[in-house]
Scaffold this active site. Structure first.
Site, PDB file in Angstrom:
ATOM      1  NE  ARG A  60      -4.581   0.430   0.989  1.00 33.44           N
ATOM      2  CZ  ARG A  60      -5.844   0.562   1.647  1.00 33.44           C
ATOM      3  NH1 ARG A  60      -5.797   0.213   2.824  1.00 33.44           N
ATOM      4  NH2 ARG A  60      -6.808   0.633   0.934  1.00 33.44           N
ATOM      5  CB  CYS A  87     -19.308   3.842   6.223  1.00 30.31           C
ATOM      6  SG  CYS A  87     -17.255   4.240   6.084  1.00 30.31           S
ATOM      7  CB  THR A 123     -18.634  -6.020  11.365  1.00 31.79           C
ATOM      8  OG1 THR A 123     -19.309  -4.877  10.639  1.00 31.79           O
ATOM      9  CG2 THR A 123     -19.621  -6.702  12.170  1.00 31.79           C
TER      10      THR A 123
END
Ligand code: NAD
Ligand code: UDX
EC number: 1.1.1.22
Length: 468
Positions: free
Chosen positions: A41, A278, A93
């Site tokens: 990244r 989101c 989550t």
């Protein structure tokens, strides 16, 4: 008040990268370093091909990179040299354990906090940029204090949730509706930390748009904002089902109610369902927090927003199958768009995944084209189903000999296609299922397409195919 000249951000993702690039652009006197544990990244941030597609981002990064904007994997070094540390790591989550499927997983946050504690030799202002459960700052403060070997080091924790939307991140960051800063404003050090961060934003954001609040209000406001936005989409999507049943038109209903200034026109586009990293995650997190406080009815209210979204996706699949004479086995179904919205290559929680899986379960062969999503990402999202999927580099190839086309993402280019040419190369009857309401449906019908447009009166052809 401390004057900030060095900032670092832990987490070089969709939020950390663009947000820090904007601070670097607007604050040439501040050295901004974005760090991440992911070497690929960081390499991408330092290359000509940035790791995320976001209109206008390339220009901002190119203007600052190597001057006052740096991307690095040296997390420890960046922490040591920075006065202010943003934490913008992922908070997905939880997949297992207590609160599984609902609560936010703070593993990455806690790990970042432990590194900050281990490396800090002088006072630091810690800024929560990630979306976190209410009272996370309290837990993080404990982790920081108890893991720092120098008891004299002071950590001031701020909550500064990010409201940017993907696809419009640069314009959202350039002219935000507001910047929210939560801190311990009841004490002097807390207020000074809030002021220091407010001064950074004041380099380009009007002061009256920089809102301050206590820590818990700021943390909760972020979850509340996303829940309210998603609730609007589920409300209009619920209306879309009723419109189809009654012959009303959801676009007309949205326009009519949106002109009431108390309701407002934004976020009333009926769709095949909201996606993105989101909305679902933050609502589930919010509802879980409610449950933990014994507020079952409140939790159920918010769960129903996610439930309606799931219903909308499965309703779309059912409509495709029933309109096509109850069988799509071995039919080529072109899927235009795979990203969760236009102008991004992000596929997290995209409705295309659930719709795609539903269609494949009924035997379809999917032909997917998206202007920004690469085949390896689709293969990752649709693991185990690639035997039924072919990805194409052009829409033309995806549409050749297709029985139907489904619009999954509202990419502008889909509107400008020559739909007569497309009709000519498709199998007949040729179906269009517009899950984003972006095409000219009357024009498509004139050409000869059978059209299903979400929330619009149902074509007589489809009604009779469904035996209505
Ligand atoms: P992301 O997954 O794109 O980026 C997070 C990055 O953090 C990853 O590159 C990961 O490698 C890195 N990371 C994780 N742990 C680390 C550690 N200990 N040290 C260094 N790097 C570490 O996530 P994102 O979409 O940028 O979201 C970040 C946060 O912002 C989340 O809490 C999210 O809810 C919130 N948020 C996201 C958006 C959005 O549009 N994506 C908008 C507002 C808020
Ligand atoms: C959202 C919030 O808007 C942003 O403030 C927050 O910081 C992060 O979460 P994002 O998910 O990037 O941003 O995009 P958004 O524009 O909110 O769209 C989310 C989903 O809702 C997309 O799938 C979009 O297509 C869908 N949507 C949006 C609708 O279906 N109808 C609408 O009217 C608006």
């Amino acid at each position: 008040m401390v004057k900030i000249t060095t900032i670092c951000c832990i987490g070089a993702g969709y939020v950390g990268g663009p947000t820090m690039a904007m601070i670097a652009l607007k604050c040439p006197h501040i050295k901004v370093t974005v760090v991440d544990i992911s070497q690929p990244r960081i390499d991408a941030w330092n290359s000509d091909e940035l790791p995320i597609y976001e209109p206008g981002l390339d220009e901002v990064v190119k203007a600052c990179r190597g001057k006052n904007l740096f991307f690095s994997t040296d997390v420890a070094g960046a922490i040591r040299e920075s006065q202010m540390i943003f934490v913008s790591v992922n908070t997905p989550t939880k997949k297992t354990g207590l609160g599984s499927g609902k609560a936010a997983d703070l593993t990455y946050w806690e790990s970042a906090a432990r590194t900050i504690a281990a490396e800090s030799k002088d006072n630091k202002i810690i800024v929560e940029k990630s979306t976190v459960p209410v009272r996370t700052a309290e837990a993080i403060e404990k982790v920081l204090k108890r893991n720092c070997s120098d008891a004299s080091v002071q950590f001031d924790i701020l909550s500064n949730p990010e409201f940017l939307a993907e696809g419009t991140a640069i314009s959202d960051l350039t002219a935000p509706d507001r910047v929210l800063i939560g801190g311990k404003i009841e004490n002097e050090a807390g207020q000074a930390a809030v002021d220091a961060l407010a001064e950074v934003y004041a380099n380009w954001v009007p002061k009256n748009q920089i809102i301050t609040a206590n820590l818990w209000s700021a943390e909760l406001s972020k979850l509340a904002a996303n829940a309210f936005l998603a609730q609007r989409i589920s409300s209009i999507n619920a209306m879309s089902a009723l419109c189809e049943a009654t012959g009303a038109d959801v676009a007309q209903v949205a326009h009519s109610i949106g002109t009431d200034s108390r309701i407002g026109p934004k976020f009333l586009n009926a769709s095949v369902g909201f996606g993105g990293s989101c909305f679902q995650k933050d609502i589930l997190n919010l509802a879980y927090i409610c449950e933990c406080h014994g507020l079952k009815e409140v939790a159920d209210y918010w769960y129903s927003v996610v439930g309606m979204n799931d219903y909308q996706k499965s309703r779309f699949v059912r409509r495709v199958v029933s309109a096509m004479f109850n069988t799509i086995r071995n039919k080529k179904i072109a899927m235009l768009g795979f990203a969760f919205k236009k102008d991004t290559g992000d596929t997290r929680e995209t409705p295309a995944i659930d719709v795609g899986k539903g269609l494949i379960e009924d035997g379809a062969q999917l032909a997917i084209y998206d202007p920004q999503v690469k085949e390896d990402q689709i293969a990752y999202d649709m693991e185990g189903m690639m035997g039924n999927i072919t990805c194409y580099k052009t829409a033309k190839e995806a549409l050749q000999d297709a029985h139907a086309v489904t619009i999954m993402t509202e990419w502008d280019e889909f509107k400008s296609y020559d739909w007569k040419e497309i009709y000519d190369v498709m199998q007949k009857p040729a179906f269009v299922f517009d899950g984003r309401l972006i095409l000219d449906h009357d024009h498509l019908r004139e050409i000869g397409f059978i059209v299903y447009a979400l929330g619009k009166p149902i074509d007589p052809f489809i009604k009779s195919a469904e035996g209505a």
